[in-house]
Design an enzyme around this catalytic site. Structure first.
Site, PDB file in Angstrom:
ATOM      1  N   GLN A   1      -3.868 -73.613  32.807  1.00 41.25           N
ATOM      2  CA  GLN A   1      -5.322 -73.503  32.968  1.00 41.25           C
ATOM      3  C   GLN A   1      -5.792 -72.061  33.209  1.00 41.25           C
ATOM      4  O   GLN A   1      -6.931 -71.728  32.888  1.00 41.25           O
ATOM      5  CB  GLN A   1      -5.808 -74.397  34.121  1.00 41.25           C
ATOM      6  CG  GLN A   1      -5.634 -75.881  33.859  1.00 41.25           C
ATOM      7  CD  GLN A   1      -6.529 -76.409  32.738  1.00 41.25           C
ATOM      8  OE1 GLN A   1      -7.480 -75.766  32.305  1.00 41.25           O
ATOM      9  NE2 GLN A   1      -6.216 -77.599  32.252  1.00 41.25           N
TER      10      GLN A   1
ATOM     11  N   CYS B   1      -7.856 -93.767  35.275  1.00 37.68           N
ATOM     12  CA  CYS B   1      -7.879 -95.221  35.231  1.00 37.68           C
ATOM     13  C   CYS B   1      -6.711 -95.684  34.375  1.00 37.68           C
ATOM     14  O   CYS B   1      -6.671 -95.408  33.191  1.00 37.68           O
ATOM     15  CB  CYS B   1      -9.198 -95.665  34.603  1.00 37.68           C
ATOM     16  SG  CYS B   1      -9.541 -97.388  34.828  1.00 37.68           S
TER      17      CYS B   1
ATOM     18  N   GLY C   1       2.372 -77.607  26.915  1.00 36.77           N
ATOM     19  CA  GLY C   1       2.638 -77.282  28.315  1.00 36.77           C
ATOM     20  C   GLY C   1       3.633 -78.248  28.944  1.00 36.77           C
ATOM     21  O   GLY C   1       4.475 -77.854  29.750  1.00 36.77           O
TER      22      GLY C   1
ATOM     23  N   ASN D   1      -5.975 -77.655  37.512  1.00 37.53           N
ATOM     24  CA  ASN D   1      -6.747 -78.191  36.396  1.00 37.53           C
ATOM     25  C   ASN D   1      -7.963 -78.996  36.831  1.00 37.53           C
ATOM     26  O   ASN D   1      -8.939 -79.095  36.111  1.00 37.53           O
ATOM     27  CB  ASN D   1      -5.852 -79.053  35.498  1.00 37.53           C
ATOM     28  CG  ASN D   1      -4.949 -79.979  36.275  1.00 37.53           C
ATOM     29  OD1 ASN D   1      -4.136 -79.544  37.080  1.00 37.53           O
ATOM     30  ND2 ASN D   1      -5.107 -81.275  36.052  1.00 37.53           N
TER      31      ASN D   1
ATOM     32  N   THR E   1      12.469 -77.553  13.695  1.00 36.18           N
ATOM     33  CA  THR E   1      11.674 -76.697  12.802  1.00 36.18           C
ATOM     34  C   THR E   1      10.342 -76.391  13.457  1.00 36.18           C
ATOM     35  O   THR E   1       9.674 -77.287  13.974  1.00 36.18           O
ATOM     36  CB  THR E   1      11.462 -77.414  11.446  1.00 36.18           C
ATOM     37  OG1 THR E   1      12.741 -77.717  10.913  1.00 36.18           O
ATOM     38  CG2 THR E   1      10.690 -76.532  10.479  1.00 36.18           C
TER      39      THR E   1
ATOM     40  N   SER F   1      -0.319 -73.172  27.183  1.00 32.86           N
ATOM     41  CA  SER F   1      -0.587 -74.187  26.166  1.00 32.86           C
ATOM     42  C   SER F   1      -1.740 -73.722  25.289  1.00 32.86           C
ATOM     43  O   SER F   1      -2.712 -73.136  25.790  1.00 32.86           O
ATOM     44  CB  SER F   1      -0.939 -75.501  26.870  1.00 32.86           C
ATOM     45  OG  SER F   1      -1.230 -76.492  25.916  1.00 32.86           O
ATOM     46  N   ALA F   2      -1.643 -74.012  23.977  1.00 36.55           N
ATOM     47  CA  ALA F   2      -2.643 -73.490  23.039  1.00 36.55           C
ATOM     48  C   ALA F   2      -4.006 -74.167  23.163  1.00 36.55           C
ATOM     49  O   ALA F   2      -5.045 -73.514  23.066  1.00 36.55           O
ATOM     50  CB  ALA F   2      -2.125 -73.659  21.610  1.00 36.55           C
ATOM     51  N   HIS F   3      -3.996 -75.487  23.408  1.00 39.15           N
ATOM     52  CA  HIS F   3      -5.268 -76.211  23.250  1.00 39.15           C
ATOM     53  C   HIS F   3      -6.257 -75.969  24.382  1.00 39.15           C
ATOM     54  O   HIS F   3      -7.417 -76.362  24.284  1.00 39.15           O
ATOM     55  CB  HIS F   3      -5.038 -77.701  22.983  1.00 39.15           C
ATOM     56  CG  HIS F   3      -4.532 -78.519  24.122  1.00 39.15           C
ATOM     57  ND1 HIS F   3      -5.290 -79.478  24.744  1.00 39.15           N
ATOM     58  CD2 HIS F   3      -3.329 -78.555  24.742  1.00 39.15           C
ATOM     59  CE1 HIS F   3      -4.565 -80.083  25.674  1.00 39.15           C
ATOM     60  NE2 HIS F   3      -3.369 -79.537  25.699  1.00 39.15           N
TER      61      HIS F   3
HETATM   62  N1  PLP Z   1      -0.325 -78.262  33.095  1.00 44.21           N
HETATM   63  C1  PLP Z   1      -1.629 -78.267  33.358  1.00 44.21           C
HETATM   64  C2  PLP Z   1      -2.123 -77.577  34.590  1.00 44.21           C
HETATM   65  C3  PLP Z   1      -2.527 -78.900  32.498  1.00 44.21           C
HETATM   66  O1  PLP Z   1      -3.823 -78.918  32.780  1.00 44.21           O
HETATM   67  C4  PLP Z   1      -2.011 -79.547  31.342  1.00 44.21           C
HETATM   68  C5  PLP Z   1      -2.915 -80.274  30.427  1.00 44.21           C
HETATM   69  O2  PLP Z   1      -3.815 -80.980  30.845  1.00 44.21           O
HETATM   70  C6  PLP Z   1      -0.635 -79.510  31.104  1.00 44.21           C
HETATM   71  C7  PLP Z   1       0.173 -78.845  31.995  1.00 44.21           C
HETATM   72  C8  PLP Z   1      -0.020 -80.167  29.912  1.00 44.21           C
HETATM   73  O3  PLP Z   1      -0.168 -79.358  28.760  1.00 44.21           O
HETATM   74  P1  PLP Z   1      -0.036 -80.014  27.310  1.00 44.21           P
HETATM   75  O4  PLP Z   1      -1.215 -80.891  27.109  1.00 44.21           O
HETATM   76  O5  PLP Z   1      -0.032 -78.830  26.362  1.00 44.21           O
HETATM   77  O6  PLP Z   1       1.261 -80.735  27.259  1.00 44.21           O
END
Ligand code: PLP
Length: 364
Positions: free
Chosen positions: A167, A312, A70, A139, A225, A187-189
């Protein structure tokens, strides 16, 4: 040892479907640009993943640009139109705020929702020359922004719209075409795919220059790649989300609602964004008088993983910039985030509530 994981907005556990698909492609050499059979197989896997991500995000496969996540996708979107003034919000993820340090910020209310009149004023000033970037859902609080209205205003004043949908994607998000935005970050994770892979999704006909210049990968829009196993895991996770339908979200919403009702009945907890449209999986819960870091550590000792909106860094306690923008006062230091997902159970919520009350009563 962690037995209760409620930090899905930080990262979701890898879905078994994604893990399996990744293991399969990790065995063989796989550069999708290679002409030989291994290369062709790798290419086929990447294109299948692209179709799966496109289906979930409501876009054409050719409009998916795979990135390292992301953060990179936001960076590419915000650097693509350097002749435009960027208008964003103070509640964005740092991946947006740091990528556009000179951006103008739209006022937000106590829920973190943007002031559309203020946005219109800014758009009027920069008619024909603005790029608006408004996140789909926050988020930290899960609060959903009025993207439809943003797009309507942007059209009126000839602005482009980008949305960080990291999110909201995979949690009831309408998709690129339905939302009408020009560019979307995913974002995948956050959906049960691997870390380190994401995508910038663009509307038909929009041309976006690369940030990373090298080989002509991703139709000359992102050199390097391809992260084959990551992209394959992303595709498999997207397919799994789509196959799961929406029932699980309704279930998560019920558990969050029940948790919030319970804590409010037993304490002076404050829940952010409770009266407005929010993601089904997120609760930002303040325990007045108790620092977020202390809460998170106590939860950790009890085997419950949650996170603080407040970060923190180098020994200094920083308040959440999101909650500060929402004028939360001291509560900006006292709020933790509970976020659930595909493998969450009711037991997780019960355990969280039990520990929360013990911390509240100073018993742990
Ligand atoms: N944008 C938002 C709203 C997110 O919550 C996050 C990840 O915490 C990101 C962007 C960043 O994504 P990535 O961890 O895939 O770089």
């Amino acid at each position: 040892m962690v037995s209760t994981y409620l930090d899905y907005n930080a990262t979701a556990p890898l879905r078994p479907e994604a893990k399996q698909a990744m293991i399969v492609v990790m065995g063989a050499p796989g550069n999708p640009s290679s002409v030989h059979e291994y290369g062709q197989m790798a290419r086929a896997h990447v294109e299948e993943a692209r179709r799966n991500v496109a289906a979930l995000v409501g876009a054409l496969p050719e409009n998916i640009i795979f990135t390292s996540g992301g953060t990179e996708a936001n960076h590419q979107a915000l650097n693509a139109f350097s002749d435009r003034v960027i208008i964003t919000t103070p509640v964005e993820h740092m991946a947006v705020l740091a990528a556009a340090p000179d951006a103008l910020l739209i006022d937000v209310d106590d829920n973190g929702i943007i002031d559309l009149d203020h946005l219109e004023n800014l758009l009027r000033t920069y008619r024909g020359g603005a790029l608006v970037s408004v996140m789909a859902a926050n988020n930290e609080t899960g609060v959903i922004q009025p993207l439809d209205a943003v797009v309507r205003l942007a059209r009126e004043y000839d602005a482009l719209v980008h949305s960080d949908a990291v999110q909201h994607f995979g949690k009831g998000f309408a998709g690129l075409r339905s939302s009408g935005v020009d560019m979307l970050t995913v974002s995948a994770h956050k959906i049960g795919g691997p870390t380190g892979v994401g995508a910038l999704v663009i509307r038909d006909g929009l041309s976006v220059p690369p940030v990373l210049i090298g080989g002509g990968q991703e139709s000359r829009r992102r050199g390097g790649t391809e992260n084959l196993s990551g992209i394959v895991g992303f595709g498999a996770a997207a397919a799994a989300v789509q196959a799961a339908g929406d029932g699980w979200l309704t279930q998560l919403q019920t558990w969050h609602q029940n948790l919030e009702d319970y804590l409010l009945a037993k304490s002076d907890a404050v829940i952010f964004g409770r009266q407005v449209e929010r993601l089904a999986n997120t609760s930002a819960i303040a325990m007045p008088g108790r620092m977020a870091e202390t809460q998170v550590m106590r939860f950790d000792l009890a085997g419950v993983a949650v996170s603080a909106g407040a970060a923190c860094s180098s020994g200094k306690v920083a308040a959440s910039h999101v909650l500060e923008a929402m004028k939360a006062g001291d509560l900006a230091h006292q709020t933790i985030r509970v976020s659930s997902g595909w493998a969450s159970t009711e037991e997780d919520f019960n355990r969280f509530a039990e520990i929360w009350l013990q911390v509240y009563k100073n018993q742990v």
